[in-house]
Design a protein around this motif. Structure first.
Motif, short mmCIF file in Angstrom:
data_model
loop_
_atom_site.label_atom_id
_atom_site.label_comp_id
_atom_site.label_asym_id
_atom_site.label_seq_id
_atom_site.Cartn_x
_atom_site.Cartn_y
_atom_site.Cartn_z
N ARG A 1 42.99 51.17 34.21
CA ARG A 1 43.97 50.75 33.20
C ARG A 1 43.30 50.43 31.87
O ARG A 1 43.83 50.78 30.80
N GLU B 1 42.11 47.25 43.90
CA GLU B 1 42.68 46.58 42.73
C GLU B 1 41.64 46.51 41.59
O GLU B 1 42.00 46.62 40.40
N ARG B 2 40.38 46.35 41.92
CA ARG B 2 39.34 46.33 40.89
C ARG B 2 39.22 47.69 40.21
O ARG B 2 39.07 47.77 38.97
N THR C 1 42.24 48.12 37.84
CA THR C 1 42.05 47.41 36.58
C THR C 1 41.12 48.17 35.65
O THR C 1 41.36 48.26 34.44
#
Length: 432
Positions: free
Chosen positions: A90, A83-84, A87
């Motif tokens: 993105r 997830e890091r 991010t």
């Protein structure tokens, strides 16, 4: 046939997604992750083969030490790491700097957001867990989600899906991370001038540029007037005009006028360059102020225009190396046209009144700021856009009427089913 029916089961669809498919954003992350091949190249660079006897592999495992236990804590740590990275990717997709992430650990090529009409496959959870094909119809950069149109049982359904639930059937366009970092560093330098706590400090660069422009315009006006005076003196003295340099002999008066003319031309060129530089600074500061104004005002029209301008700037930055725009005016022209296209794409999503108001204001602004030589071309583009607006409005009206008819038919069918069930219940009561 049995295999086909088996693979259509919900748990098989989920297994296919986890085993064979991956989202376009996770694919770039996993391809750049640390693997056994990277480990062999870094720790055993002289090892040229992967076929070793068991004893050699045992020695390699002994060097690595005891592996970590595979359990819930390990899975939670891996999910948090993934997830890091998501991010960070993105943020880079939106050409923003990642402060908390080491650039060396990120993918070398960052996939750009999926364009409209891109074909994707997603794992849907409702009404059943199944794989379904769809097309991209919209993108929300703030939520990092996409509006996807799916064809389910002959009906078109538009759903909002996160980017990590979309597998692109065609390889999306990617941009090297070095180009993104270079573009974002330029933007940070522009915005950093305004990132202060005091309003006086925020206005200082803009006021300095305007004062310098005022002085330079006064100097340019004086220089042009001096050049005009030289031409009048030449006409009043009745000096012949030379077609070549060697036709007329230089007199002291003509030589003095030529020196004045050359000095004025040098001053004029220098002043023009300074004026262009100060105009560029003032324009960049104005763009930043307009962005802050749209962000501070939460009106729907401002949000729509901010979103479309952000998408247009992202496209322009992604094509910066290929286009190689030198003039700021050309860049602004392309940016306005791209923003206009994104505003047209916002039509037909149930907010036509707000989008039409934004379109009218934006078109008026373009026509007011356009030069006379480009005014005819802009009016031609506006006529094309106006025709597309009418077509989209008619299509959206027909689609809304069709949906209303379908809802009415469903309500009638539900009322008929309810009536039938009530009649059956009463007859059974009578029989009993």
């Amino acid at each position: 046939e049995r295999l086909y029916k088996f693979l259509k089961q919900p748990y098989c669809q989920r297994w296919i997604w986890c085993e064979f498919l991956e989202s376009f954003i996770d694919k770039a992350i996993l391809n750049s992750s640390y693997s056994s091949i990277n480990y062999k190249q870094t720790r055993f660079a002289q090892l040229e083969t992967a076929q070793l006897p068991r004893r050699c592999w045992q020695l390699i495992r002994r060097i690595n030490g005891k592996p970590r236990r595979f359990g819930p804590a390990f899975l939670a740590a891996e999910k948090a790491e993934l997830e890091r990275f998501r991010t960070a990717v993105r943020l880079l997709q939106q050409f923003k700097l990642v402060v908390t992430q080491n650039v060396q650990s990120l993918p070398k090529n960052i996939p750009m957001p999926l364009p409209v009409d891109a074909k994707v496959i997603s794992l849907l959870s409702r009404p059943l867990l199944m794989l379904c094909k769809g097309r991209i119809v919209g993108y929300d950069p703030k939520e990092c989600s996409y509006m996807v149109k799916f064809d389910m049982a002959g009906k078109h359904v538009v759903l909002s899906m996160a980017d990590y639930y979309l597998h692109a059937l065609q390889e999306p366009k990617s941009v090297p991370i070095s180009d993104i970092v270079k573009e974002t560093s330029i933007d940070v330098q522009r915005v950093g001038v305004l990132d202060t706590s005091s309003d006086k400090k925020r206005c200082k660069p803009l006021l300095a540029a305007l004062l310098q422009l005022q002085r330079q315009l006064a100097l340019k006006r004086k220089t042009v007037n001096d050049i005009a005076a030289i031409n009048e003196e030449l006409e009043a003295a009745g000096l012949p005009v030379a077609t070549t340099r060697r036709e007329i002999k230089l007199t002291p008066q003509r030589e003095k006028l030529q020196h004045r003319y050359a000095a004025n031309m040098i001053t004029l060129h220098r002043v023009n360059a300074d004026i262009l530089e100060n105009l560029r600074v003032a324009h960049e500061l104005l763009v930043v102020y307009e962005k802050e104004y749209m962000q501070n005002n939460d009106a729907p029209c401002n949000k729509i225009l901010e979103k479309c301008r952000f998408l247009a700037e992202r496209d322009l930055k992604a094509q910066a190396n290929q286009m190689k725009l030198k003039r700021q005016a050309t860049r602004e022209l392309i940016l306005k046209l791209q923003t206009l296209l994104y505003l047209c794409a916002e039509l037909g999503h149930g907010n036509d009144v707000e989008v039409s108001a934004v379109l009218d204001d934006f078109v008026k602004k373009i026509l007011a700021e356009s030069s006379p030589q480009h005014l005819g071309d802009f009016q031609h583009v506006v006529e094309i856009v106006q025709g597309l607006r009418v077509q989209i409005g008619v299509m959206w009206k027909m689609e809304s009427e069709r949906r209303q008819q379908q809802q009415q038919l469903l309500q009638v069918q539900q009322s008929e089913n309810t009536t039938t069930s009530l009649v059956t219940t009463e007859e059974s009561d009578i029989d009993m």
